[in-house]
Design a protein around this motif. Structure first.
Motif, PDB file in Angstrom:
ATOM      1  N   ARG A 198       0.658  -1.140   0.093  1.00  0.00           N
ATOM      2  CA  ARG A 198       0.019   0.100  -0.001  1.00  0.00           C
ATOM      3  C   ARG A 198       0.836   1.102   0.053  1.00  0.00           C
ATOM      4  O   ARG A 198       0.992   2.158   0.912  1.00  0.00           O
ATOM      5  N   TYR A 241       0.604   3.426  -5.146  1.00  0.00           N
ATOM      6  CA  TYR A 241      -0.370   2.515  -5.401  1.00  0.00           C
ATOM      7  C   TYR A 241      -1.754   2.994  -5.248  1.00  0.00           C
ATOM      8  O   TYR A 241      -2.810   2.966  -5.907  1.00  0.00           O
ATOM      9  N   LYS A 242      -1.796   3.893  -4.097  1.00  0.00           N
ATOM     10  CA  LYS A 242      -3.172   4.370  -3.532  1.00  0.00           C
ATOM     11  C   LYS A 242      -3.571   5.412  -4.692  1.00  0.00           C
ATOM     12  O   LYS A 242      -4.717   5.646  -4.803  1.00  0.00           O
ATOM     13  N   THR A 274      -4.810   3.806  -7.855  1.00  0.00           N
ATOM     14  CA  THR A 274      -5.906   3.447  -7.524  1.00  0.00           C
ATOM     15  C   THR A 274      -7.030   4.457  -7.435  1.00  0.00           C
ATOM     16  O   THR A 274      -8.289   4.024  -8.052  1.00  0.00           O
ATOM     17  N   THR A 328       1.625  -3.372   5.072  1.00  0.00           N
ATOM     18  CA  THR A 328       2.594  -2.398   4.928  1.00  0.00           C
ATOM     19  C   THR A 328       2.663  -1.527   5.982  1.00  0.00           C
ATOM     20  O   THR A 328       1.636  -1.141   6.531  1.00  0.00           O
TER      21      THR A 328
END
Length: 516
Positions: A85, A89-90, A93, A162
Motif C-alpha cells: 500500500r 499504489y493509492k 487506484t 505495509t
C-alpha cells in the motif's frame, strides 16, 4: 498490457498482472519430500499489477509492488500475497489511471488540475516515489522493501502488511540508493547512493548496528565517496560488491543524462529514456577500505560493459577477486519492455559470469606493462599503464551465463567461495556455476521460466552447497499452474515442488528467513 493467449506460449504470461491478492495463507499441493530441516519463510517482492483503468505500464520494472510469502513448516507449504500500500499504489487506484511516473512509464499531467498546475508539472523531472517493488532487506529489527529511489517502506514478513514510509535522504545526503544493500556480520548495513548537485558523488553509506528497539536508520552516515567522472552524466548502477575489508564500486558507461532528466516531462521522456550507453567509454572499478571509506588511489579500468548484478568478492594473496554478471550492452533493459515481450516467446541475451582480479599492492615502483595477477586459478589480467591506472580484463568462468545470481550469502558473502546459482541467459532454466572447475549444472521444466532463486542453508551444513535452492516457476501458458520448486543445491535435483492454487507472478528478488 495485453495478456497472452491461453494456448500460445508468451512471456507476457510470466509478467502478467495479478488481479486479486491473497492476504490469508492458502495451502499448496506439495509433491516430493520437503527436507525436515527446512522451516521458514521464502519472501519475494516484484511488480504484480501493470494496469489502471485505460493506462498500462510500458516496462516490467514499473508494475506495482506485490509482496509474496511461502511459509514452509513440517513439510507443508502455504502461500500468501499482498500489494504494497504505497502512496503510488493509492494514488493510481484512486485516480484509476497511472498518475506517478516509473522507470519506463511517464505519467501525464492530471486533467483535473488547472492549466497553470498542468504547465508547471511539465518542468518537474519525473521522480521515483515509494513503489518499492524490487527487494526485501533487514535493517536493525525491522524489515523493509525498496526500489532504486531513496524511499523505503517497512513491511511485515509474517502477514505482509505495509508499514510506515521513510526516506534515506532524511538521514544521509543521497538522491538515489541501490536496492541491494549488504548486511554485515555485526548487523550493520552498507549501501551505495548517488548525490547530485554542487558536490556530486557516489557515496558509501553505512548504517551501524542498532540496539534492540533503536531506529537503525538514525545510525546512517556517509562513510566515504567516489568522484563522479562526468558530473552531468552520473553512472547508473543497480548493485555493488564488498569483500571482507573493501567496498568495490563499478562506474559503468551507462549514464544518466541529467539535462534530459530535468526536461523529461516536457519532452515526453521516461526515466529509461534519459539513460545513455557509450560502448566507447571505459568502465572504472573504484575501491575503498570499509574501515575508512576513503578511496585508494589506484583505478582499475576495463573495456565497456554493463552489469546489473554483482555476485561476490573476496581477498586472496594480495588481490581482490570480484565476480559479476557482464552484458555486452544494455539489451536486457529494452528486452523487459512489454512491446518486446509481446513479440518474443523465447529469447537469449548473451551474459557472462565474469571474474576480475585486482592486485592491491601497487605503487610507483610497480612495473608497467606486466600482468600483475599472480593467482594461478584465474586467467583474469591486470596491467599497470603509464598513467598509473591498471587495465583489467575479466575471465569468462562458465560457457553459459546467468542473471539474478545468489550465493550462500550468510556464510560466504565477502569470502572465498565456490558456487553461485541463478537464471540462465536463455531465461528458461536454473543454473549452478562452479568457480573451481568452471562447470555448470542446469535444471529446467519446458515452457516454464524461473524467477531469481534463493539459497536456504541446512542448519547443520558442513559444505558450502549443503542446502536447497527455491524459486518460482512461471508458466508461459496462461492456463497452466505455476509452482515453487525446491532443488537440492548439491545434486541440483528436484526434491519437492508446491503447486499454487492461485496465480503467481515473476518477482524480482527474494529473501529466506529461518523459522520466525
Amino acid at each position: 498490457m495485453a495478456s497472452g493467449d491461453e494456448n500460445t506460449p508468451s512471456l507476457t504470461n510470466v509478467f502478467r498482472s495479478i488481479k486479486a491478492e491473497n492476504p490469508d495463507p492458502v495451502s499448496t499441493v506439495v509433491k516430493g519430500s520437503v527436507p525436515k530441516w527446512l522451516n521458514g519463510s521464502f519472501l519475494r517482492n516484484g511488480p504484480g499489477l501493470f494496469e489502471f483503468g485505460e493506462d498500462s505500464c510500458n516496462h516490467v520494472f514499473d508494475g506495482m509492488s506485490l509482496l509474496h510469502r511461502f511459509d514452509i513448516k513440517d513439510g507443508k507449504i502455504t502461500y500468501q500475497s499482498r500489494f504494497l500500500r504505497s502512496d503510488v499504489y493509492k494514488k493510481n487506484t484512486t485516480a484509476n489511471r497511472i498518475v506517478c511516473s516509473e522507470f519506463g512509464t511517464l505519467a501525464h499531467p492530471d486533467p483535473c488540475k488547472n492549466i497553470f498546475k498542468r504547465l508547471f508539472s511539465y518542468f518537474v523531472p519525473p521522480i521515483l516515489e515509494d513503489n518499492c517493488n524490487i527487494s526485501w532487506f533487514q535493517l536493525g529489527d525491522e524489515y523493509y522493501v525498496c526500489t532504486e529511489s531513496t524511499h523505503i517502506r517497512k513491511a511485515d514478513p509474517k502477514d505482509l502488511e505495509t508499514g510506515a514510509r521513510d526516506n534515506y535522504a532524511n538521514y544521509v545526503a543521497v538522491n538515489t540508493m541501490t536496492s541491494h544493500p549488504h548486511r554485515l556480520g555485526d548487523g550493520s548495513v552498507l549501501n551505495m547512493g548517488s548525490s547530485f548537485g554542487v558536490r556530486p558523488a557516489y557515496n558509501i553509506v553505512k548504517f551501524a548496528a542498532a540496539e534492540k528497539g533503536e531506529d537503525a536508520l538514525k545510525q546512517g552516515t556517509v562513510l566515504g565517496s567516489f568522484p563522479i567522472r562526468y558530473p552531468l552524466y552520473p553512472s547508473y548502477y543497480h548493485s555493488f560488491n564488498i569483500s571482507e575489508n573493501y567496498v568495490i564500486f563499478l562506474e559503468q558507461p551507462l549514464f544518466i543524462n541529467v539535462m534530459k532528466l530535468a526536461f523529461a516531462n516536457f519532452s515526453g521522456k521516461s526515466l529509461k529514456d534519459t539513460l545513455q550507453y557509450d560502448p566507447k567509454c571505459t568502465a572504472i572499478f573504484h575501491v575503498a577500505p570499509q574501515a575508512t571509506g576513503q578511496p585508494i588511489t589506484v583505478k582499475y579500468v576495463s573495456d565497456a560493459f554493463f552489469c546489473f548484478h554483482h555476485i561476490n568478492a573476496y581477498e586472496d594473496d594480495g588481490h581482490i577477486v570480484l565476480d559479476l554478471c557482464a552484458h555486452n550492452d544494455v539489451t536486457i533493459i529494452n528486452s523487459m519492455s512489454f512491446s518486446f515481450l509481446r513479440e518474443n516467446a523465447e529469447g537469449h541475451i548473451p551474459i557472462q559470469v565474469r571474474r576480475y582480479a585486482f592486485p592491491l599492492n601497487i605503487d610507483e615502483d610497480t612495473p608497467v606493462g606486466e600482468n600483475l595477477v599472480k593467482l594461478t586459478y584465474t586467467n583474469a589480467t591486470a596491467v599497470k599503464m603509464a598513467d598509473g591506472s591498471v587495465q583489467v580484463t575479466g575471465e569468462c568462468v562458465s560457457e553459459k551465463g546467468i542473471e539474478l545470481p545468489v550465493i550462500n550469502y550468510n556464510s560466504y558473502n565477502g569470502k572465498k567461495y565456490r558456487y553461485t546459482y541463478g537464471v540462465s541467459d536463455t531465461a528458461d532454466s536454473l543454473m549452478k556455476v562452479d568457480f573451481i572447475d568452471k562447470s555448470y549444472k542446469e535444471w529446467k521444466d519446458e515452457h516454464y521460466h524461473p524467477s531469481e532463486p534463493v539459497f536456504a542453508p541446512n542448519p547443520d551444513a558442513t559444505d558450502e552447497d549443503d542446502g536447497v535452492v527455491l524459486a518460482n516457476m512461471m508458466s508461459l501458458y496462461k492456463d497452466k499452474p505455476s509452482y515453487l520448486i525446491i532443488l537440492d543445491a548439491k545434486t541440483w535435483q528436484e526434491v519437492a515442488r508446491a503447486e499454487s492454487p492461485v496465480p503467481l507472478t515473476f518477482g524480482m528478488h527474494g529473501l529466506w528467513i529461518e523459522d520466525m
